[in-house]
Motif scaffolding. Structure first.
Motif, PDB file in Angstrom:
ATOM      1  N   PHE A 183     -47.421  77.941 109.381  1.00 29.16           N
ATOM      2  CA  PHE A 183     -46.531  79.029 109.788  1.00 29.16           C
ATOM      3  C   PHE A 183     -46.937  79.501 111.187  1.00 29.16           C
ATOM      4  O   PHE A 183     -48.090  79.355 111.600  1.00 29.16           O
ATOM      5  N   THR A 184     -46.003  80.126 111.891  1.00 29.45           N
ATOM      6  CA  THR A 184     -46.276  80.674 113.211  1.00 29.45           C
ATOM      7  C   THR A 184     -46.589  82.158 113.094  1.00 29.45           C
ATOM      8  O   THR A 184     -45.794  82.930 112.531  1.00 29.45           O
ATOM      9  N   TYR A 185     -47.747  82.548 113.592  1.00 24.48           N
ATOM     10  CA  TYR A 185     -48.201  83.945 113.496  1.00 24.48           C
ATOM     11  C   TYR A 185     -47.351  84.870 114.367  1.00 24.48           C
ATOM     12  O   TYR A 185     -47.080  84.574 115.529  1.00 24.48           O
ATOM     13  N   VAL A 186     -46.920  85.993 113.776  1.00 25.37           N
ATOM     14  CA  VAL A 186     -46.251  87.063 114.526  1.00 25.37           C
ATOM     15  C   VAL A 186     -47.069  88.335 114.424  1.00 25.37           C
ATOM     16  O   VAL A 186     -47.373  88.982 115.424  1.00 25.37           O
ATOM     17  N   SER A 187     -47.440  88.690 113.193  1.00 21.81           N
ATOM     18  CA  SER A 187     -48.332  89.817 112.925  1.00 21.81           C
ATOM     19  C   SER A 187     -49.083  89.488 111.634  1.00 21.81           C
ATOM     20  O   SER A 187     -48.743  88.520 110.949  1.00 21.81           O
ATOM     21  N   PRO A 188     -50.105  90.254 111.269  1.00 21.28           N
ATOM     22  CA  PRO A 188     -50.883  89.914 110.063  1.00 21.28           C
ATOM     23  C   PRO A 188     -50.053  89.745 108.794  1.00 21.28           C
ATOM     24  O   PRO A 188     -50.425  88.987 107.911  1.00 21.28           O
ATOM     25  N   THR A 189     -48.913  90.432 108.704  1.00 26.89           N
ATOM     26  CA  THR A 189     -48.083  90.312 107.496  1.00 26.89           C
ATOM     27  C   THR A 189     -46.683  89.804 107.810  1.00 26.89           C
ATOM     28  O   THR A 189     -45.774  89.924 106.982  1.00 26.89           O
ATOM     29  N   TYR A 190     -46.516  89.215 108.970  1.00 31.86           N
ATOM     30  CA  TYR A 190     -45.210  88.649 109.322  1.00 31.86           C
ATOM     31  C   TYR A 190     -45.431  87.306 109.992  1.00 31.86           C
ATOM     32  O   TYR A 190     -46.080  87.212 111.037  1.00 31.86           O
ATOM     33  N   TRP A 191     -44.873  86.247 109.374  1.00 30.26           N
ATOM     34  CA  TRP A 191     -45.054  84.884 109.873  1.00 30.26           C
ATOM     35  C   TRP A 191     -43.707  84.163 109.868  1.00 30.26           C
ATOM     36  O   TRP A 191     -42.906  84.342 108.949  1.00 30.26           O
ATOM     37  N   ASN A 192     -43.480  83.357 110.876  1.00 28.30           N
ATOM     38  CA  ASN A 192     -42.263  82.553 110.933  1.00 28.30           C
ATOM     39  C   ASN A 192     -42.478  81.229 110.198  1.00 28.30           C
ATOM     40  O   ASN A 192     -43.440  80.508 110.471  1.00 28.30           O
ATOM     41  N   LYS A 193     -41.567  80.927 109.272  1.00 27.11           N
ATOM     42  CA  LYS A 193     -41.654  79.677 108.514  1.00 27.11           C
ATOM     43  C   LYS A 193     -41.145  78.508 109.348  1.00 27.11           C
ATOM     44  O   LYS A 193     -40.195  78.658 110.110  1.00 27.11           O
TER      45      LYS A 193
END
Length: 279
Positions: A183-193
């Motif tokens: 997954f691509t990191y955006v924030s500690p609890t938000y990731w792009n699939k």
């Protein structure tokens, strides 16, 4: 003459009775304050242990201080049962926690956890739907996935800072997608699939991840593995405490046997000899 073993046994059980009061009160308090599955499960443990400790300490106090042999006999029986229970629980804990460990990752401050690495008995515990529902409720209530670095909010932490953070087993397994999902990191609890075609086919965890703070990876096998790793660590510490506790119980049991023998001797001195009639 007052026997030393009786006095020592009485003092030990007075201390045990005093300790049982806050344990029992804590259980009652949890039953009134707790509105989650976590509090309700803890409540039963505290109340049961507090009541058992009260009963066994009262029997020890009465038997030792008032020199009642049959109550001392009951006390020794309860102590023997307790010793057997502690011994069996310690052996069982060591047997089910000998497998499983987190896997260190290059360039990461945390480890990854896989459910299949742990004992089958532990896996069955978290694979049970009702048990896992209760555990998940506890995780949601405790806000274990709230992103922090030290004591500061880390909801906007950059990727390099997050990857270097030392996460607990539960945070690593439940609060982020497994690293192998790419997954691509955006924030500690938000990731792009990644796209469906790019998702690894070897695990369902990648598909289960959701950016909803109440969902995240709480239904993932990696989350269950993180719970088991945390449980394993806690149980191993408990096994060490149990070993020390078992040694203490054995000493107290030996003192109780001496007190019981002394009380029986005193009873025999008080009884008139056979054929002797008291006028």
């Amino acid at each position: 003459m007052v026997r030393i073993s009786n006095n020592v046994l009485g003092i030990i059980n007075i201390i045990a009775f005093i300790l049982s009061i806050p344990i029992f009160v804590t259980g009652v308090w949890l039953s009134r304050q707790g509105n989650t599955e976590c509090a309700r499960s803890l409540e039963k443990v505290f109340v049961a242990f507090g009541v058992f400790l009260m009963i066994i300490s009262i029997a020890g106090i009465v038997g030792a201080c008032f020199r009642v042999s049959w109550i001392l006999c009951l006390y020794l029986f309860l102590m023997f049962v307790l010793i057997i229970l502690v011994l069996c629980s310690t052996i069982f804990v060591l047997a089910v926690t000998h497998k499983g460990a987190g896997k260190a990752l290059s360039g990461r401050g945390y480890k990854e956890y896989r459910l299949g690495d742990y004992s089958h008995w532990l896996q069955n515990r978290v694979n049970n739907y009702e048990k896992w529902r209760r555990i998940k409720t506890c995780l949601q209530y405790s806000k274990v996935c709230m992103p922090t670095i030290g004591n500061h909010d880390a909801s906007n932490a950059p990727a390099h800072l997050f990857y270097s953070k030392r996460l607990s087993a539960i945070q690593s397994g439940c609060c982020k997608p497994p690293d192998w999902c790419n997954f691509t990191y955006v924030s500690p609890t938000y990731w792009n699939k990644p796209t469906e075609a790019e998702l690894p086919y070897t695990t369902t965890d990648c598909a289960l991840w959701q950016n909803d703070p109440n969902v995240l990876c709480l239904d993932c096998e990696s989350c269950k593995a993180g719970i088991l790793d945390n449980l394993k660590s806690t149980w191993k510490k408990a096994a060490i405490v149990n070993t020390v506790f078992l040694k203490c119980l054995t000493v107290v049991y030996a003192i109780g046997c001496c007190a019981f023998r002394n009380t029986r001797k005193d009873d025999s001195w008080k009884r008139p000899p056979s054929g002797f009639v008291v006028q």
